[in-house]
Design a protein around this motif. Sequence first.
Motif, PDB file in Angstrom:
ATOM      1  N   MET A  65       0.844  -1.200   0.000  1.00  0.00           N
ATOM      2  CA  MET A  65       0.000   0.000   0.000  1.00  0.00           C
ATOM      3  C   MET A  65       0.884   1.257   0.000  1.00  0.00           C
ATOM      4  N   ILE A  66       0.488   2.224  -0.840  1.00  0.00           N
ATOM      5  CA  ILE A  66       1.180   3.523  -0.865  1.00  0.00           C
ATOM      6  C   ILE A  66       0.170   4.591  -0.489  1.00  0.00           C
ATOM      7  N   VAL A  67       0.524   5.414   0.478  1.00  0.00           N
ATOM      8  CA  VAL A  67      -0.355   6.515   0.885  1.00  0.00           C
ATOM      9  C   VAL A  67       0.318   7.807   0.422  1.00  0.00           C
ATOM     10  N   VAL A  68      -0.348   8.505  -0.494  1.00  0.00           N
ATOM     11  CA  VAL A  68       0.263   9.705  -1.077  1.00  0.00           C
ATOM     12  C   VAL A  68      -0.130  10.912  -0.220  1.00  0.00           C
ATOM     13  N   GLY A  69       0.850  11.593   0.355  1.00  0.00           N
ATOM     14  CA  GLY A  69       0.581  12.751   1.211  1.00  0.00           C
ATOM     15  C   GLY A  69       0.286  14.017   0.419  1.00  0.00           C
ATOM     16  N   PRO A  70       1.231  14.546  -0.359  1.00  0.00           N
ATOM     17  CA  PRO A  70       1.045  15.843  -1.020  1.00  0.00           C
ATOM     18  C   PRO A  70       0.377  15.737  -2.390  1.00  0.00           C
ATOM     19  N   GLU A  71       0.014  16.887  -2.956  1.00  0.00           N
ATOM     20  CA  GLU A  71      -0.743  16.915  -4.211  1.00  0.00           C
ATOM     21  C   GLU A  71       0.112  16.710  -5.463  1.00  0.00           C
ATOM     22  N   ASP A  72       1.381  17.119  -5.413  1.00  0.00           N
ATOM     23  CA  ASP A  72       2.173  17.111  -6.658  1.00  0.00           C
ATOM     24  C   ASP A  72       2.175  15.762  -7.378  1.00  0.00           C
ATOM     25  N   PRO A  73       2.523  14.662  -6.674  1.00  0.00           N
ATOM     26  CA  PRO A  73       2.531  13.389  -7.401  1.00  0.00           C
ATOM     27  C   PRO A  73       1.154  13.001  -7.922  1.00  0.00           C
ATOM     28  N   LEU A  74       0.090  13.408  -7.235  1.00  0.00           N
ATOM     29  CA  LEU A  74      -1.270  13.068  -7.673  1.00  0.00           C
ATOM     30  C   LEU A  74      -1.615  13.820  -8.950  1.00  0.00           C
ATOM     31  N   VAL A  75      -1.299  15.125  -8.936  1.00  0.00           N
ATOM     32  CA  VAL A  75      -1.590  15.949 -10.109  1.00  0.00           C
ATOM     33  C   VAL A  75      -0.746  15.475 -11.302  1.00  0.00           C
ATOM     34  N   LEU A  76       0.453  14.960 -11.019  1.00  0.00           N
ATOM     35  CA  LEU A  76       1.315  14.452 -12.100  1.00  0.00           C
ATOM     36  C   LEU A  76       0.931  13.036 -12.536  1.00  0.00           C
ATOM     37  N   GLY A  77      -0.007  12.411 -11.807  1.00  0.00           N
ATOM     38  CA  GLY A  77      -0.537  11.126 -12.288  1.00  0.00           C
ATOM     39  C   GLY A  77       0.106   9.887 -11.702  1.00  0.00           C
ATOM     40  N   ILE A  78       0.544   9.931 -10.442  1.00  0.00           N
ATOM     41  CA  ILE A  78       1.164   8.726  -9.864  1.00  0.00           C
ATOM     42  C   ILE A  78       0.184   7.559  -9.803  1.00  0.00           C
ATOM     43  N   GLY A 232       1.478  27.967   4.710  1.00  0.00           N
ATOM     44  CA  GLY A 232       0.830  26.661   4.528  1.00  0.00           C
ATOM     45  C   GLY A 232      -0.172  26.387   5.629  1.00  0.00           C
ATOM     46  N   GLY A 233      -0.096  27.139   6.726  1.00  0.00           N
ATOM     47  CA  GLY A 233      -0.970  26.920   7.888  1.00  0.00           C
ATOM     48  C   GLY A 233      -0.153  27.002   9.161  1.00  0.00           C
ATOM     49  N   MET A 234      -0.617  27.793  10.108  1.00  0.00           N
ATOM     50  CA  MET A 234       0.149  28.057  11.340  1.00  0.00           C
ATOM     51  C   MET A 234      -0.463  27.418  12.577  1.00  0.00           C
ATOM     52  N   GLY A 235      -1.573  26.727  12.398  1.00  0.00           N
ATOM     53  CA  GLY A 235      -2.203  26.067  13.538  1.00  0.00           C
ATOM     54  C   GLY A 235      -3.556  25.553  13.106  1.00  0.00           C
ATOM     55  N   THR A 236      -4.063  24.564  13.832  1.00  0.00           N
ATOM     56  CA  THR A 236      -5.401  24.048  13.506  1.00  0.00           C
ATOM     57  C   THR A 236      -6.097  23.619  14.778  1.00  0.00           C
ATOM     58  N   TYR A 290     -11.346  22.505  -3.486  1.00  0.00           N
ATOM     59  CA  TYR A 290     -11.101  21.098  -3.182  1.00  0.00           C
ATOM     60  C   TYR A 290      -9.600  20.883  -3.134  1.00  0.00           C
ATOM     61  N   ASN A 291      -9.170  20.038  -2.198  1.00  0.00           N
ATOM     62  CA  ASN A 291      -7.824  19.485  -2.278  1.00  0.00           C
ATOM     63  C   ASN A 291      -7.996  17.975  -2.317  1.00  0.00           C
ATOM     64  N   VAL A 292      -7.099  17.310  -3.016  1.00  0.00           N
ATOM     65  CA  VAL A 292      -7.307  15.875  -3.241  1.00  0.00           C
ATOM     66  C   VAL A 292      -6.429  15.032  -2.308  1.00  0.00           C
ATOM     67  N   ARG A 293      -6.271  15.520  -1.106  1.00  0.00           N
ATOM     68  CA  ARG A 293      -5.324  14.948  -0.133  1.00  0.00           C
ATOM     69  C   ARG A 293      -5.727  15.470   1.227  1.00  0.00           C
ATOM     70  N   LEU A 294      -5.016  15.081   2.253  1.00  0.00           N
ATOM     71  CA  LEU A 294      -5.247  15.680   3.574  1.00  0.00           C
ATOM     72  C   LEU A 294      -4.504  17.014   3.660  1.00  0.00           C
ATOM     73  N   GLY A 295      -4.829  17.827   4.641  1.00  0.00           N
ATOM     74  CA  GLY A 295      -4.178  19.129   4.804  1.00  0.00           C
ATOM     75  C   GLY A 295      -3.017  19.053   5.785  1.00  0.00           C
ATOM     76  N   ASP A 296      -2.144  20.024   5.688  1.00  0.00           N
ATOM     77  CA  ASP A 296      -1.039  20.142   6.632  1.00  0.00           C
ATOM     78  C   ASP A 296      -1.064  21.576   7.158  1.00  0.00           C
ATOM     79  N   PRO A 297      -1.394  21.866   8.387  1.00  0.00           N
ATOM     80  CA  PRO A 297      -1.386  20.990   9.557  1.00  0.00           C
ATOM     81  C   PRO A 297      -2.738  20.396   9.970  1.00  0.00           C
ATOM     82  N   GLU A 298      -3.786  20.448   9.137  1.00  0.00           N
ATOM     83  CA  GLU A 298      -5.086  19.920   9.558  1.00  0.00           C
ATOM     84  C   GLU A 298      -5.004  18.457  10.000  1.00  0.00           C
ATOM     85  N   THR A 299      -4.228  17.662   9.259  1.00  0.00           N
ATOM     86  CA  THR A 299      -4.100  16.233   9.561  1.00  0.00           C
ATOM     87  C   THR A 299      -3.695  15.986  11.018  1.00  0.00           C
TER      88      THR A 299
END
Length: 428
Positions: A65-78, A232-236, A290-299
């Motif tokens: 199993m691969i869990v993709v964290g950020p958006e770049d590889p997803l947008v590039l089609g991993i 990118g986010g300073m607190g959640t 929409y974001n197609v991943r979890l947020g940082d630092p929301e996660t």
Amino acid sequence: MNILILGSGGRECALAWKISQSPLCSQLFIAPGNGGTKEYGTNIDLSVTDFTGIAEFSLKNNIEMIVVGPEDPLVLGIVDYFLSTPQLSGIKIIGPDKRAAMLEGSKAFAKQFMQKHGIPTATYKTFHSGQTELAKEFLQSMKPPYVIKADGLAAGKGVLICQTIEEAYDAVETILVKRIFGDAGNSLVIEEFLHGIEMSAFLLTDGNSFLMLPEAKDYKRIGNHDTGPNTGGMGTISPVPFAGAEFMEKVRQQIAEPTLRGIIEEGMHYCGFIFVGLMNVDGEPKVIEYNVRLGDPETQSVLPRIQNDLTDLLLAASNHQLHEKQIKISPETIVNIVLASNGYPGSYEKDFPITLPQAEKHRMVFHAGTKINESGFITSGGRVLTACGTGHNLETAIENAYTLAREIHFKNKYFRSDIGQDLLKYIQ
Ligand code: AMP
Ligand code: GLY
């Protein structure tokens, strides 16, 4: 099951923390990871966009199993790359395919999707290069403040909010003519300004059904009381006091359900997380993005409230069995304070030693911009750590998080001192 997490931020540290607790997880790898992820698995020196490197590593190490964290590889089609390569297609990969990733990768695509599937959002129009004058004409029909968004990924900087029409004309020129966002500015979206208070909803979907994960509120500006540049986010915090059961039910019915219906109707492959940036406009939810991943630092606030085994949920999602699962959410409040290097989101110094206090029951540290040298942890990025406090209410969670934030030491440490304060008024 051997699992590989892609990414190197606080989000991936929290994913590694949660996934490593599962009896379903045998070996955990994080590529490239950070100083903190080493506590939960093995860091692998691979870039998240090195698809062939990731494929070779996965085959060699029996990754299931691969869990993709950020958006770049997803947008590039991993995901498409893995699904379409016969030796790799058996590996479960958590993330949407390239077309679904356009929900984050293209603002114009996302707006069109929302309009087509009846999802509440700000009214808008899209303009392409060569349409500068048309865009300016459209601005004249709008009221200030003007919201102008570069279409593509622009590292969180592509949204310009202008108070006057002259500034808005400049913004259009800056994106379409001066092209400060490069190809991300081939097109732009001009939309209605929404007056309200922002929060984020998170879904896990298998492409047929979804689970609603805990919601969160992020603090995006660098300075107290939402001043200064965006980060990118300073607190959640999670839960969000102004997003009660009635509001979240509207989010489910008006946003989550039609979003999934849209994904199905458009034949997208989506097994992964959906992060919906929302505005609460007088009690009505409207989608900002929409974001197609979890947020940082929301996660870092969302995952500690999930009582299920996350690996089990991810496995169910990849087997299209998510409808059999129920989410169990802790009623506790989580507050995260991002500890940054002074200067972030601009330039900053790094390589300073970090001292961390003892872990205690109501607090945790998630690493982001850290690495390890011979003497211990050192700073290596703009957002260095998140100090995570838990409490039976918001006040206690704030206190636990700030006590921890103050006990962590590194040179040039900077953090906001008002995270969660604005929300105390919503609690009786
Ligand atoms: P986005 O990258 O689309 O999330 O936009 C970045 C930030 O700009 C959001 O978090 C909001 O604070 C603000 N924003 C975006 N769109 C709007 C809108 N239509 N009305 C008001 N604020 C907005
Ligand atoms: N914290 C916002 C994001 O992850 O996009």
